[in-house]
Design an enzyme around this catalytic site. Structure first.
Site, short mmCIF file in Angstrom:
data_model
loop_
_atom_site.label_atom_id
_atom_site.label_comp_id
_atom_site.label_asym_id
_atom_site.label_seq_id
_atom_site.Cartn_x
_atom_site.Cartn_y
_atom_site.Cartn_z
CG ASP A 90 -0.68 -0.63 2.98
OD1 ASP A 90 0.73 0.42 3.17
OD2 ASP A 90 -1.02 -0.41 3.84
CG PHE A 94 -5.14 3.50 6.49
CD1 PHE A 94 -6.37 3.27 5.70
CD2 PHE A 94 -4.54 3.10 7.20
CE1 PHE A 94 -7.35 3.43 6.21
CE2 PHE A 94 -5.33 2.86 8.44
CZ PHE A 94 -6.67 3.20 7.87
N GLY A 213 -10.94 4.24 1.22
CA GLY A 213 -12.07 5.21 2.07
C GLY A 213 -13.58 3.75 3.23
CB CYS A 301 -10.04 -26.11 11.98
SG CYS A 301 -8.69 -24.60 11.37
CG HIS A 332 -7.75 -21.33 14.38
ND1 HIS A 332 -8.54 -22.25 13.67
CD2 HIS A 332 -8.79 -20.85 14.30
CE1 HIS A 332 -9.72 -22.04 13.34
NE2 HIS A 332 -10.26 -20.88 14.31
#
Length: 377
Positions: A90, A94, A213, A301, A332
């Site tokens: 990025d 931000f 945004g 899982c 996890h």
């Protein structure tokens, strides 16, 4: 760069493939966040074992520490962190939002006070693209102005104008070999401004487009609205990225609204407080209910934590502040987010996404914070 493989008959969902300089990415995709060159508490081997295809890095933070000289000497970000697979960086835009108390917006960028030592810094389109060029990421993001959820209409309009102008400047900057660049659509919850920003960025012909945004303090329904009013103006042959989102159920709903790429710090952030994600919502492992619970975090899982350890043991680790505890919950949670995306891709390929979406969302219990912000029907 982006190949659209299939569209869902019951929604706007898309199955695709994104080709970058460091590998091919199957979409929809979740991207673990490695702000400072590391996904918190996880190592690259673990990320690969759980199916990670691409990670994120942060322009602002990596520029401050360790600095471009070190990363350049280390052979670029891929080599420095030993991650030979795709990376998206990025732009630091931000931070214009998150560090509002220590910055000043100027015509050609933002003047910062470092959050570390207060030293004066400047970040604009030219600087952001130069940092990303040195980092050598596969996908660089334009430098944008991300207004807060509470911004006035006038402030949002100013942010849109700056975002469009800065995007054009970013488009002209040199890039690393093979580096792609995505535009970022701003406009808050204003449909006309979202359309204006999207049309202007599409005219600049970026390699992909992000919906920015969002995840700036707005309630869930406004976040969904921002995506819904932006997506129609983004080209079907380019990847679409919703920045900073969201919970597993939100990811599924956003895929249904035509989004291909996601990132979010939630999996590792809440793990450090002992909160686990499951297909039915979140729960706290540190609570007394887990003291003698010898089941895995989530039945069925296949992550390393669930295959080898119990809730009781992980609770013990967390309560005595052993690092392994937060690592196991981080493993996890990250695995769970990536598995949800893998399931989404499988159901899109099989043509069963609609039924999967309905069942998952119906069984997933949002947090009280999300529920309280939902409009009363």
């Amino acid at each position: 760069m982006f190949e659209l493989l299939k569209t869902d008959s019951s929604s706007r969902a898309r199955l695709g493939r994104l080709t970058t300089a460091h590998g091919v990415i199957d979409t929809p995709v979740f991207m673990p966040v490695g702000t400072q060159g590391s996904v918190k508490a996880l190592d690259p081997r673990e990320l690969l074992e759980m199916g990670t295809q691409i990670i994120l890095g942060n322009t602002y933070h990596l520029n401050i520490r360790p600095g471009l000289d070190i990363i350049r000497a280390g052979g670029g970000l891929h080599q420095f962190i030993n991650w030979p697979h795709p990376i998206l960086t990025d732009s630091g835009g931000f931070q214009v939002f998150s560090l509002a108390k220590i910055r000043k917006i100027k015509p050609h960028g933002v003047e910062f006070r470092s959050h570390l030592d207060g030293s004066l810094l400047f970040l604009g389109p030219k600087e952001a693209m130069e940092i990303q060029r040195v980092l050598g990421s596969d996908i660089a993001m334009v430098f944008d102005d991300c207004p807060p959820h509470t911004a006035t209409t006038r402030e949002v309009k100013s942010a849109v104008d700056r975002t469009i102008r800065w995007a054009g400047e970013c488009r002209e900057q040199p890039r690393a070999t093979g580096q792609k660049i995505f535009g970022i659509v701003q406009g808050g919850s204003h449909a006309a401004m979202r359309e204006e920003c999207a049309r202007a960025l599409v005219a600049l012909d970026f390699d992909g487009y992000a919906i920015g945004g969002v995840s700036v303090g707005e309630p869930e329904h406004e976040m969904m609205k921002a995506v819904e009013i932006t997506e129609p103006f983004l080209p079907a042959n380019k990847a679409r990225y919703a920045m900073g989102l969201g919970t597993p159920a939100q990811l599924i709903e956003l895929v249904a609204r035509g989004v291909d790429m996601f990132d979010c710090v939630l999996p590792t952030r809440v793990a450090r407080n002992g909160t686990a994600f499951t297909v039915k919502g979140t729960f706290s492992i540190k609570g007394g209910a887990c003291k003698a619970d010898f089941r895995p975090i989530e039945e069925g899982c296949t992550c390393f934590a669930c295959r080898n350890f119990t809730r009781a043991y992980i609770r013990h680790l967390l309560n005595v502040n052993e690092i392994l505890g937060l690592r196991l919950v981080s493993i996890h949670n990250s695995h769970m987010f990536l598995q949800v995306m893998a399931d989404i891709r499988a159901h899109l390929a099989a043509g069963t996404f609609g039924a999967f979406r309905q069942e998952f969302v119906a069984n997933y219990v949002p947090t009280k914070r999300v529920l309280s912000a939902r409009p009363v029907e």
